[in-house]
Design a protein around this motif. Sequence first.
Motif, PDB file in Angstrom:
ATOM      1  N   THR A 102       0.814  -1.221   0.000  1.00  0.00           N
ATOM      2  CA  THR A 102       0.000   0.000   0.000  1.00  0.00           C
ATOM      3  C   THR A 102       0.844   1.266   0.000  1.00  0.00           C
ATOM      4  O   THR A 102       0.318   2.353  -0.197  1.00  0.00           O
ATOM      5  CB  THR A 102      -0.927   0.027   1.231  1.00  0.00           C
ATOM      6  OG1 THR A 102      -0.121  -0.063   2.416  1.00  0.00           O
ATOM      7  CG2 THR A 102      -1.936  -1.108   1.185  1.00  0.00           C
ATOM      8  N   ARG A 103       2.158   1.142   0.232  1.00  0.00           N
ATOM      9  CA  ARG A 103       3.044   2.304   0.301  1.00  0.00           C
ATOM     10  C   ARG A 103       4.078   2.348  -0.825  1.00  0.00           C
ATOM     11  O   ARG A 103       4.984   3.176  -0.805  1.00  0.00           O
ATOM     12  CB  ARG A 103       3.772   2.329   1.650  1.00  0.00           C
ATOM     13  CG  ARG A 103       2.889   2.328   2.886  1.00  0.00           C
ATOM     14  CD  ARG A 103       2.044   3.585   3.069  1.00  0.00           C
ATOM     15  NE  ARG A 103       2.770   4.831   3.020  1.00  0.00           N
ATOM     16  CZ  ARG A 103       3.411   5.390   4.051  1.00  0.00           C
ATOM     17  NH1 ARG A 103       3.395   4.811   5.225  1.00  0.00           N
ATOM     18  NH2 ARG A 103       4.047   6.530   3.905  1.00  0.00           N
ATOM     19  N   ILE A 104       3.966   1.470  -1.834  1.00  0.00           N
ATOM     20  CA  ILE A 104       4.992   1.407  -2.869  1.00  0.00           C
ATOM     21  C   ILE A 104       5.079   2.710  -3.664  1.00  0.00           C
ATOM     22  O   ILE A 104       6.175   3.140  -4.027  1.00  0.00           O
ATOM     23  CB  ILE A 104       4.814   0.174  -3.796  1.00  0.00           C
ATOM     24  CG1 ILE A 104       6.019   0.030  -4.749  1.00  0.00           C
ATOM     25  CG2 ILE A 104       3.517   0.233  -4.567  1.00  0.00           C
ATOM     26  CD1 ILE A 104       7.346  -0.213  -4.084  1.00  0.00           C
ATOM     27  N   ALA A 105       3.971   3.362  -3.932  1.00  0.00           N
ATOM     28  CA  ALA A 105       4.032   4.629  -4.671  1.00  0.00           C
ATOM     29  C   ALA A 105       4.798   5.679  -3.869  1.00  0.00           C
ATOM     30  O   ALA A 105       5.657   6.390  -4.409  1.00  0.00           O
ATOM     31  CB  ALA A 105       2.623   5.124  -5.005  1.00  0.00           C
ATOM     32  N   ALA A 106       4.517   5.792  -2.579  1.00  0.00           N
ATOM     33  CA  ALA A 106       5.229   6.745  -1.725  1.00  0.00           C
ATOM     34  C   ALA A 106       6.700   6.369  -1.610  1.00  0.00           C
ATOM     35  O   ALA A 106       7.576   7.247  -1.593  1.00  0.00           O
ATOM     36  CB  ALA A 106       4.584   6.804  -0.348  1.00  0.00           C
TER      37      ALA A 106
END
Length: 124
Positions: A102-106
């Motif tokens: 859920t945090r790969i883009a960030a």
Amino acid sequence: MSRSQRLHIVPSRFSVDHVATATFPEDDEWVALVRAPEGLTVVREAPPWEQERCWVGLYAAVPRELGNSGVLADILNPLAGNGIPVFVASTFHADLVLVPETRIAAATEALTAAGYEIVGAPAG
């Protein structure tokens, strides 16, 4: 960051599990194992139906020398500075840095801002 580096997104999703009483997994589907006094940590590919607690891996494209210092810290500092949790599995040549799916883009945004080139796309 003192060195330019390319990180590849591993084309798999991973799960990280703690097994308090196991000494070795009963299957051979694991990617990494770490045994400690409190039990066994198992990293394996997440099953396709798993929607929660999945991790995405970032892996260095160029092997590192064991005598080099700060390589892993250079990757982890921008992630920590952006509040992104990590789990790390190290090999002889490189580190597999797992971040929550859920945090790969960030994570890729933080690492790109820190000077890393990110190659690939997460599985999914």
